[in-house]
Structure formats: structure tokens, C-alpha cells
Design an enzyme around this catalytic site. Sequence first.
Site, mmCIF file in Angstrom:
data_model
loop_
_atom_site.group_PDB
_atom_site.id
_atom_site.type_symbol
_atom_site.label_atom_id
_atom_site.label_comp_id
_atom_site.label_asym_id
_atom_site.label_seq_id
_atom_site.Cartn_x
_atom_site.Cartn_y
_atom_site.Cartn_z
ATOM 1 N N GLY A 21 27.732 15.654 -15.411
ATOM 2 C CA GLY A 21 27.341 15.593 -16.818
ATOM 3 C C GLY A 21 26.707 14.277 -17.216
ATOM 4 N N HIS A 22 27.274 13.160 -16.733
ATOM 5 C CA HIS A 22 26.837 11.875 -17.274
ATOM 6 C C HIS A 22 25.463 11.425 -16.791
ATOM 7 C CE1 HIS A 22 27.785 8.862 -13.986
ATOM 8 N NE2 HIS A 22 28.517 9.861 -13.554
ATOM 9 N N CYS A 24 27.085 -5.359 -2.849
ATOM 10 C CA CYS A 24 27.820 -6.524 -2.364
ATOM 11 C C CYS A 24 29.108 -6.064 -1.694
ATOM 12 C CB CYS A 24 28.166 -7.422 -3.540
ATOM 13 S SG CYS A 24 27.814 -9.139 -3.243
HETATM 14 C C1 LIG Z 1 26.147 9.932 -9.602
HETATM 15 C C2 LIG Z 1 26.023 10.775 -8.402
HETATM 16 C C3 LIG Z 1 27.141 11.461 -7.886
HETATM 17 C C4 LIG Z 1 28.525 11.290 -8.445
HETATM 18 O O1 LIG Z 1 28.700 11.871 -9.707
HETATM 19 P P1 LIG Z 1 29.985 11.401 -10.565
HETATM 20 O O2 LIG Z 1 30.011 12.352 -11.725
HETATM 21 O O3 LIG Z 1 29.726 10.005 -10.984
HETATM 22 O O4 LIG Z 1 31.163 11.548 -9.693
HETATM 23 C C5 LIG Z 1 26.946 12.267 -6.793
HETATM 24 N N1 LIG Z 1 25.738 12.418 -6.227
HETATM 25 C C6 LIG Z 1 24.644 11.784 -6.688
HETATM 26 C C7 LIG Z 1 23.327 12.015 -6.028
HETATM 27 C C8 LIG Z 1 24.753 10.938 -7.788
HETATM 28 O O5 LIG Z 1 23.674 10.297 -8.226
#
Ligand SMILES: *Cc1c(COP(=O)(O)O)cnc(C)c1O
Length: 392
Positions: free
Chosen positions: A199-200, A324
Site C-alpha cells: 500500500g505505502h 551502510c
Molecule cells: C518496498 C518493497 C517491498 C516491501 O514492501 P513493504 O510493504 O515495505 O514490506 C517489496 N518489494 C519491493 C520491490 C519493494 O520496493
Amino acid sequence: MQVYLDNNATSMVSPTVREAMMPFFGELYGNPSSMHFFGGHVAKYVKEARAKVADLFNVSPDEIIFTSCGSESDNHAIRGYLEAHPEKKHIVTTKVEHPAVLNVFKYLEKTKGYRTTYLSVNNKGMISLDELKEALTPDTALISVMTANNEIGNIFPIGDIGAIAKERGIIFHTDAVQAAGKLPMDLKALNVDMLSLSGHKIHAPKGIGVLYIRKGVHVSPFIIGGHQESGRRAGTENVPYIVGLGQACEDAKKSMFDESKRIGALRDKLEKGLTQSIPYTHINGDPEHRMYNTTNIGFEFVEGEAILLHLSKEGIAASSGSACTSGSLEPSHVLMSMGIPFTYAHGSCRFSLSKFTTEEEIDYALKTIPPIIQNLRDLSPFYDDFITKQKK
Ligand SMILES: *Cc1c(COP(=O)(O)O)cnc(C)c1O
């Protein structure tokens, strides 16, 4: 001025999503599993949200499971499928996946005796379908290849991979966290069996994700308990976030086409502006097959971390290609897999845009970044050396 160019790390919760969620922190607090009207009313909204997510991918709502994040979706898909199908012991992915896939593969290799293949990438970060075909054996259970890479933006040929997997009777999972809601994706046409979304990354809150599982594919539940999500993922539904994600998917579907052009033009302006005004810069990734919102640029003779700190002081948020670890600066596994020379793998920065990025912000970045790079180079002994040699 504050300019957020780190949307592949996380994105702003959009005002429409925020507004859609608010009632569920207030009067609409029922449990969707309850028999009474309090629950029933709320369950209707969860159902609606599920339909909106399904609509984005041309799949059926009962193929959509709500999870807590993209990482959970990746874990659930891969580990849940293998647990339900223990007979085959070979799994395939790429060297450039997100840690939520890569570290699951390493875990399965170390603790469960799986044989793993990590597909290599060329100097543009692309995989080879021939290498994939050659890797497959009768013992191959699953292929997991991301739809788009979070660091360099490369888009992988998932339709071709889906067709190969289908022909061989192998399950195909794709981590579509960077592509979902940004590219049109018809999962039936692409022959995708399982897909992860977060979602985010698409203007919904952190802490909500989706796992699509094609009807007929059996996957063990990742959280065992109640009967939520048709017994596939227990735990009382995160109703406000589910509603928010539904809204984000609806918004994405509506604006995807127009926004892809607008954002793509801004990305190109930024990329061209920086590479033309700053010498000794390189674009990391495959310009022919790349997300329109992402550019990853290597600046020779400077450290990515130093660039980011100076950018941050000037109000620009971006991300570096290195992480890092234990005191030593390790360039990203993605850039290293591509064989990017050390001289600019270390000086690589990722700029990722969103539908909230404006032209004024890009203009500000174009004005602000070149002098920062020049100042850092002026302090660099390597650059000094290089320039002295050039003059001779
Ligand atoms: C951000 C991301 C995730 C992880 O998603 P979260 O909701 O932060 O656990 C997995 N795969 C890719 C390609 C991402 O960019």
C-alpha cells in the site's frame, strides 16, 4: 523548498485515501466478522475495497488477500506455496530482487534444503529468458521475478516468464510492489499465479499489502487462526487501511494513463538535465524497459551518501544505491550484480517521482544538484588526480 524524490521508498498518503479512511477510525469501528449491523455495515466496505483491488488487475475479488505489507505478501506467496507443495525442491529468482524475496530464498536454501537459482543480469540490469529456460528442471517448483526493480526501475518481461512457467507447469510469483498501480497489469493475460503489492508505495498507508493468488493455486495460510480472508490469512481485518488501499487502487486505475505521461516527462527532464549539465555521469538501468518514475544516476568521483546529505540540507530527498553495513560502504547488490564499476556504483543516487511531483520541484532539483556534485568533486582527491591527468 522541500522536494520529495524518494517515492520508491515510500509515498505520501493521498488526500482522497486519507478521507476514505477517516470514518473507520470513528463511528465505523465494527468487526467485519460480526453478525450484527455494526459489523455488516463495515464488511460491505471491505468487500468494496477488495473489488477495487481486483479490478486493477482484471482478477476476481476472491483471489485477493489483504496482508500487512509487501514483505508479508512475498513471504506468504513463496513459503506458503512451497509448504503446500513439498515434493519439488528447486526454486528460481533473480539476483536483483528486493530482500523480502532474496532473503526468503536464502532462508529456504539454508534451513529447508532448497536448491536455488539466482538469475544474473547484464550491465543494464536485464535478465535473460534463455538463462531462465536453461535453469528450469522437472524439480522446479516456483519462479519469483519482480515486475519492476525498486532501485533502477527496470521492468522485467513477466508476460514471457508467465508463459514459460505455464508451459512447464511451474508456479510464477511476481513482486509487483513498484509496478502495481503504475502500469496496466492484466494478470490473466500475463499468466501470473501470485502477485505482491504494498500500500505505502501507491499512496495508501504503511502496513497494508495485498497478495493475489490465482484460483486453483493452493497456498498454506501464513497466519493461522480465524476464518478471515477465507481461511488464508487469519487476524481481524485492518479495515481503515483496507478501505484506504481500495481507494488508492481506484485512484491509480483512473489516473495511471495520464500520470504515466506527465511523470515520465518530468523524470526525463530531470535525467537529461542532470546528465547533460554534469560531466562523468551514467544512467544505471535499461532506458528501454524502465519505470517512468525512476532514474538511477551514477556520479563519478563522489560518494552517494555525501550527495544525499547535501541534497537533504537543500530540501531534496533522494536515495543512494549503497547501504551502510557494518562500517563499510557496500554498494547495492543490484548495481554490483550489474557489474557497475566501483568508481560510480558508490556515487549512485536514485530519484523516484510520484503523481504529487511538480515541475517546479524538478526545476529546483536541476538548479540545486549540479553545484553540489561540483563542490564534492572539488574536495575529491580522485577527481583532482583525474583532472590533472586529463590536462597533461
Ligand atoms: C518496498 C518493497 C517491498 C516491501 O514492501 P513493504 O510493504 O515495505 O514490506 C517489496 N518489494 C519491493 C520491490 C519493494 O520496493
